[in-house]
Design a protein around this motif. Structure first.
Motif, short mmCIF file in Angstrom:
data_model
loop_
_atom_site.label_atom_id
_atom_site.label_comp_id
_atom_site.label_asym_id
_atom_site.label_seq_id
_atom_site.Cartn_x
_atom_site.Cartn_y
_atom_site.Cartn_z
N HIS A 1 46.60 24.66 37.42
CA HIS A 1 46.16 25.08 36.08
C HIS A 1 45.29 26.32 36.19
CE1 HIS A 1 47.70 21.30 34.50
NE2 HIS A 1 47.08 20.69 35.49
N GLN A 2 45.94 27.46 36.18
CA GLN A 2 45.21 28.72 36.27
C GLN A 2 44.48 28.98 34.96
OE1 GLN A 2 48.33 31.42 37.26
NE2 GLN A 2 48.59 30.57 39.30
N GLY A 3 43.36 29.67 35.07
CA GLY A 3 42.64 30.06 33.88
C GLY A 3 41.61 29.06 33.39
N LEU A 4 41.31 28.03 34.19
CA LEU A 4 40.27 27.10 33.79
C LEU A 4 38.90 27.76 33.96
CD1 LEU A 4 41.45 23.71 35.37
CD2 LEU A 4 41.63 24.45 32.99
N THR A 5 38.02 27.53 33.01
CA THR A 5 36.68 28.10 33.08
C THR A 5 35.83 27.30 34.08
OG1 THR A 5 35.75 26.69 31.37
CG2 THR A 5 36.82 28.75 30.63
N PRO A 6 34.70 27.87 34.52
CA PRO A 6 33.81 27.11 35.41
C PRO A 6 33.36 25.78 34.78
CG PRO A 6 33.21 29.42 35.46
CD PRO A 6 34.26 29.26 34.39
N ASN A 7 33.08 25.78 33.48
CA ASN A 7 32.67 24.52 32.82
C ASN A 7 33.80 23.51 32.79
OD1 ASN A 7 29.96 24.94 32.41
ND2 ASN A 7 30.22 25.74 30.34
N GLU A 8 35.03 23.97 32.64
CA GLU A 8 36.18 23.06 32.65
C GLU A 8 36.38 22.49 34.06
OE1 GLU A 8 38.74 25.06 29.00
OE2 GLU A 8 38.96 25.86 31.04
N MET A 9 36.13 23.31 35.07
CA MET A 9 36.22 22.83 36.45
C MET A 9 35.14 21.77 36.71
SD MET A 9 38.74 24.54 37.85
CE MET A 9 38.53 24.57 39.61
N LYS A 10 33.93 22.04 36.21
CA LYS A 10 32.84 21.08 36.34
C LYS A 10 33.21 19.76 35.66
CE LYS A 10 28.65 23.60 36.22
NZ LYS A 10 27.37 23.95 35.64
#
Length: 143
Positions: A83-92
């Motif tokens: 899933h390319q394009g995930l934000t740092p907060n989404e990764m968290k």
């Protein structure tokens, strides 16, 4: 792996405790009278900025991310590849979901409300293009 898991739990728990205390401190600061002297008001705003900075402690997150990636064998790399394009907060958020943390725990750690966590989960589900019948927790655990 056991030692790494212990470190990860310790980092997570200390982050939860730190952010719970900082959230309480932030609430107490914001409850101070607003019709105060401009000098004091600047100091209050400075204190709020410091609290916000420590609630979003980048070093703690980087250490957490390192241990997490080690324990879950490149989880962040696999997640980014799928899933390319995930934000740092989404990764968290994905990491916290992977740890099976509750919305309340995630909210405390991220310094947001539980309802904001629920909205973030909803948006993450959409961004991952998951059908409604797919369990987000299970999907992320299988990455």
């Amino acid at each position: 792996v056991k030692e790494g898991e212990k470190k990860l739990v310790n980092i997570t728990m200390s982050g939860l405790q730190r952010n719970a205390i900082l959230s309480e401190l932030r609430r107490d600061i914001t409850e101070l009278p607003q019709d105060i002297d401009p000098t004091i008001k600047r100091k209050v705003n400075s204190l709020l900025a410091k609290v916000d900075h420590y609630m979003n402690d980048r070093e703690n997150w980087e250490m957490f991310q390192e241990y997490f990636n080690e324990i879950y064998d490149g989880f962040f790399d696999r997640l980014r590849a799928r899933h390319q394009g995930l934000t740092p907060n989404e990764m968290k958020l994905a990491a916290f979901i992977r740890l099976n943390m509750t919305a309340k725990e995630i909210a405390t750690y991220m310094g947001i409300s539980p309802s904001s966590v629920e909205m973030a989960r909803y948006r993450l589900r959409k961004k991952l293009s998951l059908p409604q019948e797919t369990n987000l927790q299970r999907y992320i655990s299988e990455i």
